[in-house]
Scaffold this motif. Structure first.
Motif, PDB file in Angstrom:
ATOM      1  N   GLU A   9       0.855  -1.192   0.000  1.00 48.85           N
ATOM      2  CA  GLU A   9       0.000   0.000   0.000  1.00 48.85           C
ATOM      3  C   GLU A   9       0.883   1.230   0.000  1.00 48.85           C
ATOM      4  O   GLU A   9       1.698   1.429   0.906  1.00 48.85           O
ATOM      5  CB  GLU A   9      -0.930  -0.007   1.226  1.00 48.85           C
ATOM      6  N   LEU A  10       0.745   2.045  -1.018  1.00 53.95           N
ATOM      7  CA  LEU A  10       1.573   3.240  -1.157  1.00 53.95           C
ATOM      8  C   LEU A  10       1.207   4.277  -0.100  1.00 53.95           C
ATOM      9  O   LEU A  10       0.040   4.409   0.287  1.00 53.95           O
ATOM     10  CB  LEU A  10       1.399   3.854  -2.548  1.00 53.95           C
ATOM     11  N   ALA A  11       2.257   5.012   0.347  1.00 51.44           N
ATOM     12  CA  ALA A  11       2.024   6.052   1.367  1.00 51.44           C
ATOM     13  C   ALA A  11       1.490   7.336   0.738  1.00 51.44           C
ATOM     14  O   ALA A  11       1.086   8.261   1.436  1.00 51.44           O
ATOM     15  CB  ALA A  11       3.323   6.335   2.116  1.00 51.44           C
ATOM     16  N   GLY A  12       1.503   7.416  -0.561  1.00 51.31           N
ATOM     17  CA  GLY A  12       1.002   8.616  -1.247  1.00 51.31           C
ATOM     18  C   GLY A  12       0.478   8.226  -2.618  1.00 51.31           C
ATOM     19  O   GLY A  12       0.288   7.051  -2.914  1.00 51.31           O
TER      20      GLY A  12
ATOM     21  N   GLN B  57       7.825  -9.104  -9.666  1.00 52.67           N
ATOM     22  CA  GLN B  57       7.553  -7.823 -10.337  1.00 52.67           C
ATOM     23  C   GLN B  57       8.439  -6.735  -9.736  1.00 52.67           C
ATOM     24  O   GLN B  57       8.663  -6.675  -8.528  1.00 52.67           O
ATOM     25  CB  GLN B  57       6.081  -7.417 -10.209  1.00 52.67           C
ATOM     26  N   PHE B  58       8.938  -5.869 -10.633  1.00 51.15           N
ATOM     27  CA  PHE B  58       9.808  -4.765 -10.232  1.00 51.15           C
ATOM     28  C   PHE B  58       9.234  -3.467 -10.787  1.00 51.15           C
ATOM     29  O   PHE B  58       8.866  -3.389 -11.964  1.00 51.15           O
ATOM     30  CB  PHE B  58      11.226  -4.975 -10.795  1.00 51.15           C
ATOM     31  N   LEU B  59       9.160  -2.459  -9.932  1.00 48.43           N
ATOM     32  CA  LEU B  59       8.603  -1.172 -10.358  1.00 48.43           C
ATOM     33  C   LEU B  59       9.477  -0.015  -9.885  1.00 48.43           C
ATOM     34  O   LEU B  59      10.045  -0.063  -8.780  1.00 48.43           O
ATOM     35  CB  LEU B  59       7.207  -0.966  -9.757  1.00 48.43           C
ATOM     36  N   VAL B  60       9.563   1.007 -10.702  1.00 49.22           N
ATOM     37  CA  VAL B  60      10.069   2.314 -10.254  1.00 49.22           C
ATOM     38  C   VAL B  60       8.912   3.285 -10.455  1.00 49.22           C
ATOM     39  O   VAL B  60       8.432   3.472 -11.576  1.00 49.22           O
ATOM     40  CB  VAL B  60      11.305   2.778 -11.050  1.00 49.22           C
ATOM     41  N   ILE B  61       8.439   3.845  -9.336  1.00 48.61           N
ATOM     42  CA  ILE B  61       7.246   4.695  -9.358  1.00 48.61           C
ATOM     43  C   ILE B  61       7.613   6.113  -8.939  1.00 48.61           C
ATOM     44  O   ILE B  61       8.281   6.308  -7.911  1.00 48.61           O
ATOM     45  CB  ILE B  61       6.178   4.139  -8.380  1.00 48.61           C
ATOM     46  N   GLU B  62       7.191   7.070  -9.731  1.00 46.25           N
ATOM     47  CA  GLU B  62       7.343   8.463  -9.306  1.00 46.25           C
ATOM     48  C   GLU B  62       6.170   8.802  -8.419  1.00 46.25           C
ATOM     49  O   GLU B  62       5.004   8.634  -8.812  1.00 46.25           O
ATOM     50  CB  GLU B  62       7.388   9.403 -10.521  1.00 46.25           C
ATOM     51  N   MET B  63       6.464   9.251  -7.194  1.00 46.39           N
ATOM     52  CA  MET B  63       5.409   9.537  -6.208  1.00 46.39           C
ATOM     53  C   MET B  63       5.041  11.017  -6.236  1.00 46.39           C
ATOM     54  O   MET B  63       5.875  11.870  -6.555  1.00 46.39           O
ATOM     55  CB  MET B  63       5.886   9.144  -4.812  1.00 46.39           C
TER      56      MET B  63
END
Length: 554
Positions: free
Chosen positions: A519-522, A548-554
């Motif tokens: 669960e993302l914090a933002g 699974q690998f992700l790079v997410i811009e928050m």
């Protein structure tokens, strides 16, 4: 931390003997490196480190140098080296060579002269001791097994070699030795070399006077590391070398540094460090055993995560560490760090991504970008590496069956990384038209550069995306210089961290084949990299698929 020209680069290690052979003798050569420069440029590589190609009898695959000013004919000529440096420069690329100055070869001119006159000038280039019948000067064990002392031919003396007996240790306490080393470094830098990777450098300082330590095996010998723990004052040598060589040229230097103390890290890689960078070996030494490879533990995903974060915390913003998952001295990273049976494109990409996005300088070892794997040995006769042969013997002496001993050697053998580079699915993986010096991994028909070059879903294409993100003007400041902050550290088989700079990126890998929810914090602003086609997102919840690998811009 002062920013340097090499901070934003991506480095690639070449093991010339196994990279690409242009003359059909079964051994890779410098012309092969020249021919493949565009392949590396296309990948996004800036810095190329060449394992030794100096003149050498190859007792330890070139790490036994008989002439520091010449190229071994097996690899080509000095004209080839000059051309390689010039061609790299045209492409804004830098060439590093290996600096191997803890020892030379017993076929080096210095050692030959020491044998002729052990009490003369060149005798003092080495550690010589008078021979005593039935007694060794010390009970230290060499890295390749057996005592570190060997008879000096034609004399009543013995010489010290902490590696192979054909690799006599140089006496760094002698200022004349140091002068010769600096002269050689500067000669290469004057040629236009970008810098050096510095081999086994911690060994140059011995604890003097030499003495025995408590034996740790039934052979009555002790690990050389016991002596190194006691050795003090290496900084005097390394600081002098920096000031006399690298610093004058603003050259890049990366040290192979083991057993450093935490408080010494600023000395090694701080703003005025001995080196520009040093390798992180936290993962490679995890689970090691003094007894030998047969007793080593298999690393787990949680242990791997802990190793990476331990180094990141230790280094902080002191300087730049160089991150690896494999090199010429280690087995293939995907076979080592991915649980047995789980090696697939998704897990290979995840491992590459987790390593690549760490703070520091990423080093790719040849074939890593293709997901090359360990080789299957059917018999010890197929093994070439001297340390592997010694470890096989150690395992047998400890009571292992030949099958168990071979299995242990297969897991850790340096030959795993030294099998020829897999260029095509053609004969000998396109490495040579002759008979390769070491057998090609049988999986070359499935894993090769040609099949991956134009496949957008290949492991190589994934590495290209990682490199492109590191160089993207929009994200470079964060990926290169941003802080690293671990997150969800206690979650089993999940490795995740933030990179925080002018942007905030979340890097996350599901380190198992079963799905896992986070669960993302933002709010997720944008998915920058994904090793799957889609992301299962529900509000701020993401169900990660296996590996699974992700790079997410928050």
């Amino acid at each position: 931390m002062v920013k340097k020209w090499w901070n934003e680069k991506v480095a690639y290690q070449i093991y010339p003997k196994s990279f690409y052979d242009t003359n059909g003798d079964g051994i890779g050569d410098l012309r092969g490196v020249i021919e493949k420069l565009d392949y590396l440029k296309d990948l996004g590589v800036d810095i190329i480190w060449l394992s030794p190609c100096y003149r050498s009898p190859l007792a330890d695959q070139g790490y036994d140098i008989s002439d520091y000013y010449d190229i071994d004919p097996r690899f080509g000529t000095m004209a080839d080296m000059d051309e390689l440096i010039a061609e790299a420069k045209k492409r804004d690329m830098y060439i590093l060579m290996d600096l191997v100055v803890n020892h030379c070869s017993d076929e080096h001119e210095w050692f030959k002269k020491a044998c002729e006159d052990p009490d003369g000038k060149y005798g003092n280039f080495f550690y010589l001791r008078d021979k005593k019948e039935g007694e060794l000067p010390t009970n230290w064990r060499s890295y390749f097994g057996g005592p570190v002392w060997e008879d000096l031919p034609g004399t009543n003396k013995q010489y010290l070699h902490v590696f192979h007996k054909k690799q006599p240790d140089l006496n760094w306490e002698n200022p004349e030795v140091r002068e010769e080393v600096y002269k050689n470094i500067n000669w290469w830098l004057d040629k236009g070399l970008g810098g050096f990777r510095i081999d086994a450098i911690i060994n140059i300082k011995k604890a003097l006077p030499m003495h025995d330590y408590e034996p740790d095996r039934e052979d009555g010998l002790c690990s050389i590391r016991k002596m190194l723990k006691e050795a003090k004052g290496i900084g005097d040598f390394l600081g002098e070398m920096r000031d006399r060589t690298f610093k004058k040229y603003d050259a890049f230097s990366v040290g192979e540094v083991f057993d450093e103390k935490d408080e010494e890290i600023p000395d090694f890689i701080g703003d005025n460090g001995y080196f520009s960078s040093m390798f992180d070996f936290e993962e490679t030494i995890w689970g090691a055993s003094d007894k030998g490879w047969y007793d080593c533990k298999q690393i787990t995903p949680d242990a791997y995560k802990k190793c990476c974060f331990t180094t990141q915390r230790k280094i902080g913003d002191i300087g730049f560490v160089s991150n690896i998952i494999e090199n010429h001295d280690e087995p293939r990273g995907v076979s080592r760090y991915i649980p047995e049976g789980d090696c697939c494109d998704a897990s290979k990409k995840m491992l590459g991504g987790l390593n690549f996005m760490l703070r520091g300088l990423p080093f790719i070892y040849q074939g890593q970008e293709l997901g090359m794997e360990n080789v299957k040995f059917e018999s010890i006769d197929q093994v070439d590496d001297i340390s592997s042969l010694d470890e096989y013997k150690v395992a047998l002496e400890a009571g292992c069956t030949p099958e168990e001993a071979l299995k242990a050697v297969s897991r850790f053998s340096r030959d795993n990384a030294r099998t020829p580079m897999q260029w095509t699915d053609g004969e000998n993986a396109g490495f040579t038209t002759g008979k390769p010096w070491l057998k090609v991994n049988a999986n070359y028909t499935k894993i090769n550069a040609e099949s991956q070059m134009n496949d957008p879903e290949s492991v190589r294409s994934f590495y290209k995306k990682l490199i492109a993100l590191r160089k993207d003007p929009e994200y470079k400041e964060t990926v290169v210089y941003g802080e690293l902050e671990p997150v969800w550290e206690d979650v089993h088989n999940l490795m995740a961290y933030y990179r925080k700079g002018d942007k905030t990126l979340l890097v996350v890998g599901n380190y198992q084949k079963e799905p896992q929810t986070i669960e993302l914090a933002g709010e997720c602003k944008k998915v920058l990299i994904n090793n799957y086609d889609n992301v299962a997102m529900d509000g701020n919840k993401i169900e990660l698929q296996g590996y699974q690998f992700l790079v997410i811009e928050m």
